[in-house]
Enzyme design. Structure first.
Site, mmCIF file in Angstrom:
data_model
loop_
_atom_site.group_PDB
_atom_site.id
_atom_site.type_symbol
_atom_site.label_atom_id
_atom_site.label_comp_id
_atom_site.label_asym_id
_atom_site.label_seq_id
_atom_site.Cartn_x
_atom_site.Cartn_y
_atom_site.Cartn_z
ATOM 1 N N HIS A 57 0.904 -1.114 0.073
ATOM 2 C CA HIS A 57 -0.127 0.228 -0.104
ATOM 3 C C HIS A 57 0.916 1.117 -0.022
ATOM 4 O O HIS A 57 1.166 1.812 0.865
ATOM 5 C CB HIS A 57 -1.045 -0.048 1.247
ATOM 6 C CG HIS A 57 -2.136 0.902 1.275
ATOM 7 N ND1 HIS A 57 -3.218 0.552 1.949
ATOM 8 C CD2 HIS A 57 -2.200 2.359 0.667
ATOM 9 C CE1 HIS A 57 -4.068 1.900 1.659
ATOM 10 N NE2 HIS A 57 -3.391 2.822 1.060
ATOM 11 N N HIS A 59 1.697 5.219 -1.926
ATOM 12 C CA HIS A 59 1.194 6.120 -2.939
ATOM 13 C C HIS A 59 2.461 6.789 -3.725
ATOM 14 O O HIS A 59 3.119 7.363 -2.978
ATOM 15 C CB HIS A 59 0.216 7.090 -2.167
ATOM 16 C CG HIS A 59 -0.815 6.692 -1.723
ATOM 17 N ND1 HIS A 59 -2.198 6.670 -2.090
ATOM 18 C CD2 HIS A 59 -0.986 6.130 -0.375
ATOM 19 C CE1 HIS A 59 -2.907 6.220 -1.310
ATOM 20 N NE2 HIS A 59 -2.349 5.658 -0.352
ATOM 21 N N LEU A 60 2.543 6.654 -4.677
ATOM 22 C CA LEU A 60 3.761 7.381 -5.692
ATOM 23 C C LEU A 60 3.543 8.209 -6.479
ATOM 24 O O LEU A 60 4.177 9.018 -6.985
ATOM 25 C CB LEU A 60 4.281 6.052 -6.719
ATOM 26 C CG LEU A 60 4.917 4.914 -5.629
ATOM 27 C CD1 LEU A 60 5.748 3.715 -6.479
ATOM 28 C CD2 LEU A 60 6.009 5.401 -4.766
ATOM 29 N N ARG A 61 2.157 8.696 -6.651
ATOM 30 C CA ARG A 61 1.466 9.943 -7.131
ATOM 31 C C ARG A 61 1.735 10.190 -8.630
ATOM 32 O O ARG A 61 1.014 11.010 -9.251
ATOM 33 C CB ARG A 61 2.224 11.149 -6.412
ATOM 34 C CG ARG A 61 1.973 11.185 -4.779
ATOM 35 C CD ARG A 61 0.479 10.933 -4.428
ATOM 36 N NE ARG A 61 0.308 11.252 -3.013
ATOM 37 C CZ ARG A 61 -0.737 10.801 -2.306
ATOM 38 N NH1 ARG A 61 -1.486 10.124 -2.850
ATOM 39 N NH2 ARG A 61 -0.794 11.315 -0.997
ATOM 40 N N ASP A 151 -8.562 2.689 -3.229
ATOM 41 C CA ASP A 151 -7.773 3.582 -2.491
ATOM 42 C C ASP A 151 -8.680 4.267 -1.598
ATOM 43 O O ASP A 151 -9.410 3.815 -0.834
ATOM 44 C CB ASP A 151 -6.836 3.989 -3.326
ATOM 45 C CG ASP A 151 -5.803 4.815 -2.530
ATOM 46 O OD1 ASP A 151 -5.490 4.025 -1.488
ATOM 47 O OD2 ASP A 151 -5.405 5.796 -2.885
ATOM 48 N N HIS A 178 -10.980 -0.022 0.906
ATOM 49 C CA HIS A 178 -10.814 1.113 1.790
ATOM 50 C C HIS A 178 -12.271 1.071 2.589
ATOM 51 O O HIS A 178 -13.201 1.697 2.126
ATOM 52 C CB HIS A 178 -10.578 2.367 0.989
ATOM 53 C CG HIS A 178 -10.605 3.541 2.171
ATOM 54 N ND1 HIS A 178 -9.593 4.198 2.468
ATOM 55 C CD2 HIS A 178 -11.523 4.367 2.361
ATOM 56 C CE1 HIS A 178 -9.873 5.271 3.093
ATOM 57 N NE2 HIS A 178 -10.982 5.308 3.154
ATOM 58 N N HIS A 231 -5.520 -0.848 5.642
ATOM 59 C CA HIS A 231 -5.381 -0.085 6.794
ATOM 60 C C HIS A 231 -6.249 -0.180 7.974
ATOM 61 O O HIS A 231 -7.171 0.758 8.407
ATOM 62 C CB HIS A 231 -5.069 1.391 6.387
ATOM 63 C CG HIS A 231 -6.150 1.880 5.528
ATOM 64 N ND1 HIS A 231 -7.336 2.017 5.666
ATOM 65 C CD2 HIS A 231 -5.619 2.741 4.302
ATOM 66 C CE1 HIS A 231 -7.788 2.585 4.553
ATOM 67 N NE2 HIS A 231 -7.003 3.071 3.748
ATOM 68 N N ASP A 304 0.963 2.586 3.837
ATOM 69 C CA ASP A 304 -0.052 3.661 3.243
ATOM 70 C C ASP A 304 0.830 4.988 3.186
ATOM 71 O O ASP A 304 0.386 6.059 3.405
ATOM 72 C CB ASP A 304 -1.177 3.779 4.246
ATOM 73 C CG ASP A 304 -2.537 4.624 3.651
ATOM 74 O OD1 ASP A 304 -2.146 4.984 2.548
ATOM 75 O OD2 ASP A 304 -3.226 5.137 4.472
#
Length: 436
Positions: A57, A59-61, A151, A178, A231, A304
């Site tokens: 999990h 986030h690489l954007r 997500d 989520h 999460h 996360d």
């Protein structure tokens, strides 16, 4: 020919010290008294050797939000934290809901070379929750997507969720939910409870998470599919997952490092570094998720990792973005929260941070044992140092860490990805495998 490394005196998963020879991308020999002419010798006395960490999990954007992070900067942060594989969440622009976008992400990760970047596909088109995305096309693409998630958005429509669970069965995929009922969390700013009442902030009730998990485990049981809960953060959620597993439901769950350590009391200072979704919970919830991880109810730890530019956090609490960076601190926080407290040993850490997330994501080449013939993706970790975490320890584009100034144990000394060093003697390398 790639550089060869002879690691001397490492302790695989905390066990007896051994030597390991790495060459041509693989572990060639494990034992005592190993020798190799011309190999670079790594003194690993006292270091824990772990299979390369796997984050399910992240986030690489990129594409679309490169001011916060890129695949290159995010995978560098991953290497610094001991990770050799990261699963990239689909909340990009455009959303990763087509084969073209996930293949682009895979290629950018390969070009960067610091870790395997495995794309996660969106469940619905544009993450809007209205109709299914191209799940089959993403699964059949070069990225071979097996994990699908909307997500930060709950797949709230039960019919859409049911259809997604049914669809992914055909290629052994998994829907990662989520769990947040949007109607119960409208305007929510923090965990609902006495602290939110004291501060006058709208509360995010535990039942908003727990009700979605309860619904989805029943849907997964009904269609005979795999469900993964992102999460997880409350004691009630742990109880539901425990009940579902006893019932035989094919469900897995993750907990973040910050939900293992931090509590809602930190919100009293209105420091937006502590604003996250799901929110930091009560002491009782922290103890419950630790216990759930220790007894196997919760399967894995996932970061996360959620980078944001400074302006998204340097503002009033209500306007601040949710999220924390966490790749560089994950292993250290896990050590503090559950290893140093005696709840997990290093074998357990290898399971919850490497082999189990790789298994859930269906990546056979990740999370492999530290044995001859296996891929040489591993981490050498020193659990002994204790020092304050600072911005010098961050290697991504954003600095929204909740641990700045906090003393944490441990240090990643070496990371190897596919036989190449990405971290050497505690220093992140500018180019994988090439030292100054």
């Amino acid at each position: 020919m790639s550089e060869s490394f002879l690691i001397r005196g490492a302790r695989p998963q905390g066990g007896p010290a051994v030597d390991m020879l790495i060459s041509d991308g693989a572990i060639r020999e494990v034992g005592t008294g190993v020798s190799a002419v011309g190999a670079t010798v790594v003194d690993a006395d006292g270091l824990i050797a772990l299979p390369g960490l796997v984050d399910l999990h992240t986030h690489l954007r990129e594409p679309g939000y490169e001011a916060s992070e890129t695949i290159l900067t995010g995978s560098r942060a991953a290497a610094a934290g001991g990770f050799t594989t990261v699963f990239a969440m689909p909340n990009t622009s455009p959303v990763a809901d087509t084969a073209g976008v996930v293949e682009q992400e895979l290629a950018l990760g390969e070009s960067a070379g610091f870790a395997r970047v495995q794309p996660i596909g969106a469940v619905t088109v544009g993450q809007k929750g209205e109709r299914l995305a191209e799940l089959g096309a993403m699964a059949a693409s070069r990225a071979r997507v097996r994990v699908f998630s909307d997500d930060g958005f709950c797949v709230f429509d039960p019919l859409i969720m049911r259809r997604a669970l049914e669809y992914v069965k055909s290629f052994d995929g998994v829907v990662a939910q989520h769990a947040q009922d949007p109607r119960l969390t409208e305007g929510a700013q923090m965990n609902e409870g006495t602290v939110s009442a004291d501060l006058g902030l709208a509360g995010w009730p535990a039942v908003a998470e727990e009700s979605i998990i309860a619904r989805d485990v029943l849907l997964a049981e009904h269609v005979g599919s795999r469900l993964h809960v992102c999460h997880l953060s409350t004691a009630g959620s742990v109880d539901i997952i425990r009940w579902a597993k006893r019932r035989g439901v094919n469900v897995t769950a993750e907990v973040t490092p910050h939900h293992l350590l931090l509590t809602e009391e930190l919100v009293r200072g209105y420091d937006a570094r502590f604003k996250v979704n799901p929110p930091l919970r009560r002491d009782e919830d922290v103890l419950a998720v630790r216990a759930g991880l220790a007894d196997g109810t919760i399967d894995i730890v996932a970061t996360d990792h959620a980078p944001h530019p400074a302006e998204a956090k340097s503002c009033e609490w209500a306007a601040a973005a949710n999220g924390m960076v966490g790749l560089e601190t994950a292993l250290r926080v896990v050590q503090q929260a559950v290893v140093d407290t005696g709840m997990l040993d290093w074998d357990d850490v290898a399971r919850v941070m490497s082999s189990a997330p790789a298994r859930i994501g269906r990546l056979d080449a990740a999370g492999t044992p530290l044995a001859a013939g296996q891929p040489a993706s591993l981490t050498l970790y020193d659990p002994r140092p204790v020092r304050a975490f600072s911005t010098d320890d961050l290697h991504g584009r954003s600095v929204n860490s909740p641990y700045l100034g906090r003393e944490l144990p441990g240090e990643v000394r070496w990371t190897f990805f596919g036989g190449a060093a990405t971290v050497a003697d505690g220093a992140l390398l500018d180019t994988p495998g090439v030292r100054a």
